[in-house]
Design a protein around this motif. Structure first.
Motif, PDB file in Angstrom:
ATOM      1  N   ARG A   1      20.166 104.767  82.250  1.00 32.05           N
ATOM      2  CA  ARG A   1      19.255 105.876  82.579  1.00 32.05           C
ATOM      3  C   ARG A   1      18.738 105.768  84.008  1.00 32.05           C
ATOM      4  NH1 ARG A   1      17.152 105.014  76.838  1.00 32.05           N
ATOM      5  NH2 ARG A   1      18.280 106.603  75.684  1.00 32.05           N
TER       6      ARG A   1
ATOM      7  N   ARG B   1      26.912 109.109  81.550  1.00 38.07           N
ATOM      8  CA  ARG B   1      26.170 110.108  80.767  1.00 38.07           C
ATOM      9  C   ARG B   1      26.856 110.322  79.421  1.00 38.07           C
ATOM     10  NH1 ARG B   1      22.086 111.221  79.066  1.00 38.07           N
ATOM     11  NH2 ARG B   1      21.201 111.041  81.117  1.00 38.07           N
ATOM     12  N   GLY B   2      28.186 110.410  79.427  1.00 40.90           N
ATOM     13  CA  GLY B   2      28.927 110.587  78.179  1.00 40.90           C
ATOM     14  C   GLY B   2      28.734 109.418  77.226  1.00 40.90           C
TER      15      GLY B   2
ATOM     16  N   ARG C   1      22.120 107.851  65.807  1.00 37.90           N
ATOM     17  CA  ARG C   1      21.336 108.784  64.992  1.00 37.90           C
ATOM     18  C   ARG C   1      22.102 109.214  63.741  1.00 37.90           C
ATOM     19  NH1 ARG C   1      21.061 112.701  68.579  1.00 37.90           N
ATOM     20  NH2 ARG C   1      22.888 113.710  67.719  1.00 37.90           N
TER      21      ARG C   1
ATOM     22  N   VAL D   1      26.106 107.311  77.128  1.00 39.14           N
ATOM     23  CA  VAL D   1      24.727 107.341  76.625  1.00 39.14           C
ATOM     24  C   VAL D   1      24.598 108.407  75.531  1.00 39.14           C
ATOM     25  CG1 VAL D   1      22.326 107.890  77.220  1.00 39.14           C
ATOM     26  CG2 VAL D   1      23.681 106.396  78.718  1.00 39.14           C
ATOM     27  N   ASP D   2      25.109 109.596  75.803  1.00 40.16           N
ATOM     28  CA  ASP D   2      25.029 110.678  74.817  1.00 40.16           C
ATOM     29  C   ASP D   2      25.757 110.312  73.522  1.00 40.16           C
ATOM     30  OD1 ASP D   2      23.560 112.132  76.653  1.00 40.16           O
ATOM     31  OD2 ASP D   2      25.220 113.472  77.186  1.00 40.16           O
ATOM     32  N   ALA D   3      26.960 109.748  73.649  1.00 39.74           N
ATOM     33  CA  ALA D   3      27.741 109.380  72.469  1.00 39.74           C
ATOM     34  C   ALA D   3      27.040 108.276  71.677  1.00 39.74           C
ATOM     35  CB  ALA D   3      29.143 108.939  72.875  1.00 39.74           C
ATOM     36  N   TYR D   4      26.473 107.284  72.391  1.00 37.73           N
ATOM     37  CA  TYR D   4      25.762 106.204  71.704  1.00 37.73           C
ATOM     38  C   TYR D   4      24.557 106.758  70.942  1.00 37.73           C
ATOM     39  CZ  TYR D   4      22.874 102.272  70.592  1.00 37.73           C
ATOM     40  OH  TYR D   4      22.096 101.382  69.892  1.00 37.73           O
ATOM     41  N   GLU D   5      23.767 107.591  71.605  1.00 38.80           N
ATOM     42  CA  GLU D   5      22.578 108.138  70.953  1.00 38.80           C
ATOM     43  C   GLU D   5      22.946 108.973  69.728  1.00 38.80           C
ATOM     44  OE1 GLU D   5      20.676 109.999  74.295  1.00 38.80           O
ATOM     45  OE2 GLU D   5      19.535 108.186  74.759  1.00 38.80           O
ATOM     46  N   ALA D   6      24.012 109.752  69.818  1.00 38.10           N
ATOM     47  CA  ALA D   6      24.455 110.547  68.678  1.00 38.10           C
ATOM     48  C   ALA D   6      24.946 109.654  67.538  1.00 38.10           C
ATOM     49  CB  ALA D   6      25.550 111.526  69.099  1.00 38.10           C
TER      50      ALA D   6
END
Length: 76
Positions: free
Chosen positions: A59, A10-11, A21, A13-18
């Motif tokens: 995911r 989860r960390g 962006r 995925v969140d870090a990649y998406e941030a």
């Protein structure tokens, strides 16, 4: 295949998406170094070679990890 702990995944995925962006592209228009590093780590962590597939796999794994297990046991 071994999969990382859901919290670690989860960390990532969140870090990649941030990073995807917020991090500016490099001079050639490619993703910045943090985004590339996170994409690589996601691919290695999910056994894929493409970040889109890595995100799909991550995911799916996160969804499966949060699903209730028959008999009341907790996943993991």
């Amino acid at each position: 295949m071994l999969m990382p702990d859901p919290a670690v995944l989860r960390g990532l995925v969140d870090a990649y998406e941030a990073a995807a962006r917020d991090e500016p592209a490099d001079a050639t228009g490619e993703p910045g170094p943090r985004t590339r590093d996170l994409a690589y780590t996601l691919c290695v962590s999910t056994g894929t070679r493409d970040v889109r597939r890595a995100l799909e796999t991550a995911r799916r794994h996160l969804t499966d990890a949060s699903a209730p297990v028959p008999g009341g046991a907790t996943p993991g």
